[in-house]
Scaffold this motif. Sequence first.
Motif: not given
Length: 441
Positions: A113-115, A325-328, A437-438
């Motif tokens: 999703i973040a991708m 990285t910013a989005i996640t 969670p991450e």
Amino acid sequence: MSSDPMPPYDRRTASRILAELARPGLFDTARPGLLDTARATAAAPIAYTATAMRTEPNSHLTLSQRLYLERYMRPCRPDQVTGATHRITWTDSDGIPNTGHVRAGGLGPIVPIAMRETVLALWHSLAEDGALHHRIAGLGDGDRAVLEGSTTDADPIDIFRVGIEATGRALAQHALLSGSTPYRTPAEFACGLRDSGIFAAVATRWYWELQASTYRRGMIPVAFDVQPDRTVRYSAETVATLRAMKDATIADAHAVMHRATTTEGLSVAAAIEKYHDELDLISRQYALLAPGSRPACLAAMPHQVDGGHYTLLPVVVDRFVEVFTAITATLSVAGTPAGTDSGSGELTVDDHLFYVPDMNCKHCVRTITGVLESMRITVGDIDLISKRVVADFRSPRNRHRAFEALRDSGYNPTVLAPVGPRGPGLLPGAAVRTRLPETTR
């Protein structure tokens, strides 16, 4: 037989043209605003549905995975393939349906999703880059002819878009192997792949059809070896198998072209026209390679531009990982129950409209159109950007069978329509929106 001359086939020149268009670097001027926009976009939660993959009896592969492996991945063995355990669907921040794959015990749905959100952010940056568009407008006819003859997506913006999406596919696909790496968060995983040179390995060791088709099917024929410095490398067996698969693909392409131009006496242009589908599947660029030469990724070729060394691939990868990285850091996702489509009932006007989230290049457009037309289903409209298809289905059962045929071809059609800003109402069923969670390890 076509009498039109073949555009010039010259991959190195095509690569140089793209490098000169991108120099000094894509996204550089928009970088601060790009990161701010990415973080703001990721602030709203995204709902997704997860469906377990149905593997064949006594196998870890689905039917589609096994068929693709047997037909197009020789000499790769089933035990060398890792498959997803779940397929997920969601609607992105542009209102477009998407499909991805995850593996239980891995980093979870947040990676695909973040991708996708990262892809969209970089696509929007391209669209807003006035200087880039000005440079493209200044291309001469000779340069445009080289791009047309040497690439699948001849327009430079389309080429950059597909390259960005291929970077995202590599990230999400390798996440199926996250359990065999030392990386425990999505951001750490993306940085680890970059620092390990995995994106470059995909560009140079894989071939296009293998990456796109295995990604759509939720499978990856790769194993990692962890190094003392916590980077990862492909195992020696992986490197050998990837090379053997690429060599087999090149040999297939040369065999088709040799038969057409010698046995049948066709010109190269006529051979490509006659065997368009077959050559497109195994990559036309391989059919045109000189004997003994090997294909090279356009983005991975180094060039001297403006008096300095320049390679496009690390520029795209560095920016992709930075935005991802910013989005996640702010993105939250939540699962909802999946619906069903049994193929019963009556067709309505809207039932002729559907979406193919993993349609990502012109090859996909041709393949999807070919699958439907082989079933005598007329395609009224197909749009690559919105992933939207309009087809003349004869009945609900006909549509259901068409969807199954598309899935067997590695695509995942959905009737979920874009509805604007994302939120809990986008997918059927109620969801408690909680921050994942991450890692779900």
